[in-house]
Design a protein around this motif. Structure first.
Motif, short mmCIF file in Angstrom:
data_model
loop_
_atom_site.label_atom_id
_atom_site.label_comp_id
_atom_site.label_asym_id
_atom_site.label_seq_id
_atom_site.Cartn_x
_atom_site.Cartn_y
_atom_site.Cartn_z
N ILE A 271 0.86 -1.17 0.00
CA ILE A 271 0.00 0.00 0.00
C ILE A 271 0.90 1.22 0.00
O ILE A 271 1.97 1.22 0.64
N ARG A 272 0.53 2.24 -0.74
CA ARG A 272 1.34 3.46 -0.79
C ARG A 272 0.82 4.45 0.22
O ARG A 272 -0.36 4.82 0.21
N GLU B 158 -6.47 -2.67 6.37
CA GLU B 158 -5.88 -2.24 5.09
C GLU B 158 -6.95 -1.68 4.16
O GLU B 158 -6.75 -0.64 3.51
N GLU B 159 -8.08 -2.36 4.09
CA GLU B 159 -9.17 -1.89 3.23
C GLU B 159 -9.63 -0.50 3.65
O GLU B 159 -9.84 0.38 2.80
N ARG C 44 -7.04 2.09 2.74
CA ARG C 44 -7.09 2.39 1.30
C ARG C 44 -8.28 3.31 0.98
O ARG C 44 -8.17 4.21 0.14
N ASN C 45 -9.41 3.09 1.64
CA ASN C 45 -10.57 3.95 1.42
C ASN C 45 -10.29 5.38 1.84
O ASN C 45 -10.68 6.33 1.15
N LEU D 14 -7.30 6.81 2.01
CA LEU D 14 -6.34 7.36 1.05
C LEU D 14 -7.04 7.81 -0.23
O LEU D 14 -6.75 8.87 -0.78
N SER D 15 -7.98 6.99 -0.68
CA SER D 15 -8.72 7.34 -1.89
C SER D 15 -9.53 8.61 -1.69
O SER D 15 -9.60 9.47 -2.58
N ASN E 57 -3.60 7.61 -4.98
CA ASN E 57 -3.80 6.49 -5.90
C ASN E 57 -4.91 6.76 -6.92
O ASN E 57 -5.50 5.83 -7.48
#
Length: 383
Positions: free
Chosen positions: A3-4, A369-370, A373-374, A376-377, A382
């Motif tokens: 993951i970035r 992690e999910e 990522r949400n 970050l989005s 990303n």
């Protein structure tokens, strides 16, 4: 998969999330230390409120988190600064929290102590400040909980010197139904408390604090010190009357303060034990066996995360605490009372995720992690 994550300078770095959580199991209370976790509140994300509205609390999720802490043997320090007292949660909300949590503690056999302050006031005379403390003390005692006498912004503003603190605290301790915990919260947690106990000189303030305790040792179960100064806490701990506990509130140096030395140790009342609950509980159970080295081996690696969450401005540590509770699955959203989810930057939150994941704090690393990522989005990463 990696993951970035964004750093402080805006550059993205790759991080490989952990796949397995740290093993932990619920257990009984501890034998060598008394340990409280100051617990956060869960906001109602669907309430149509603004940051300066009265708090809208998700009571089911809030009480479920307290059951999680009790299940691991931790006590709950309720309605403290971790619960956003004075930072989104007003006295009316705190009183409801105290009543509900105390009832839940009785139902499940959990230990609870609750904050008593004067946050129904914005100022006032010493008489009004005493009355405000008395009102809150009555609510806590009627709920069947132990009282924690918290530092008062109103008293810090109204007091002319040490004698006013001696008078107000002496009055409260004389009428308290049972031994209380006295809380000295430093200005790094709340700038309005600068000069508490009547002096900006911490040596002079310590003398006044100890004078209050010495006059009423039978009414003081212990003292919670939140000054982020380990040596000062140790020095004060050694001057306490016999039978009065020292509860560390030092989120920078807690492993060594709880472990102690040949002259004594600190118990704990810590905000960092909200996200660290199961791991902290496991560490204290190891300490119960007398294995200080193994205790430090478990708890020392958590200090980097704690120092990160509590970095200046320290009072915004609650944002990281709630963020980690969301990632860990203890609540379904990252919304805070008072809109305080905006109080920390994305790079700060990303680093908190990385450190917590590395410690194995997330029961379901994939869910964490999910959700990361949400987030970050949402911030445009990303995309």
């Amino acid at each position: 998969m990696t993951i970035r994550l964004p750093g402080a300078g805006g550059a993205l770095r790759s991080y490989e999330p952990r796949t397995e959580p740290l093993a932990s199991t619920p257990g009984t209370p501890f034998t060598s230390r008394t340990v409280f976790s100051a617990a956060h509140v869960v906001a109602d994300p669907f309430a149509d409120v603004s940051p300066d509205s009265p708090a809208a609390v998700d009571w089911d999720a809030t009480l479920a988190f307290r059951r999680h802490l009790w299940a691991h043997g931790l006590g709950v320090a309720e309605a403290m600064d971790t619960a956003q007292r004075g930072m989104g949660l007003d006295w009316a909300g705190a009183a409801e929290l105290i009543r509900r949590s105390a009832a839940e503690a009785r139902a499940v056999g959990g230990r609870i102590a609750c904050g008593v302050g004067t946050d129904q006031l914005t100022g006032g005379s010493l008489a009004e400040i005493r009355a405000a403390y008395e009102e809150q003390l009555a609510v806590v005692e009627e709920a069947g909980a132990q009282a924690i006498l918290m530092a008062s912004r109103a008293l810090a503003a109204a007091a002319k010197g040490p004698e006013d603190y001696l008078e107000v605290y002496g009055h409260l301790l004389r009428q308290a139904a049972g031994p209380v915990i006295l809380h000295w919260l430093g200005p790094m947690f709340d700038p309005a408390l600068d000069g508490y106990w009547g002096s900006a000189d911490l040596d002079a303030a310590t003398d006044t604090f100890l004078e209050v305790i010495a006059a009423h040792p039978d009414k003081v179960d212990g003292v919670k010190i939140s000054l982020l100064d380990a040596q000062r806490e140790i020095d004060l701990r050694r001057r306490l009357p016999r039978g009065v506990r020292c509860y560390t509130g030092d989120d920078f140096h807690y492993p060594e303060l709880i472990a102690g030395d040949e002259q004594g140790f600190s118990h704990a009342l810590l905000g960092i034990f909200d996200p660290l609950g199961p791991l902290a509980a496991e560490a204290v159970r190891v300490l119960d066996t007398g294995d200080v080295k193994a205790f430090r081996g478990l708890l020392d690696p958590t200090v980097e995360l704690s120092r990160h969450l509590f970095q200046a401005p320290t009072r915004f540590y609650k944002t990281g605490v709630v963020f980690l509770a969301w990632l860990a699955g203890h609540q379904t959203h990252f919304t805070m009372v008072g809109g305080l989810q905006s109080a920390r930057s994305l790079p700060h939150l990303a680093r908190a995720y990385e450190l917590a994941d590395g410690l194995g704090l997330f029961p379901d690393p994939g869910l964490a992690e999910e959700r990361m990522r949400n987030l970050l989005s949402l911030y445009g990463v990303n995309r």
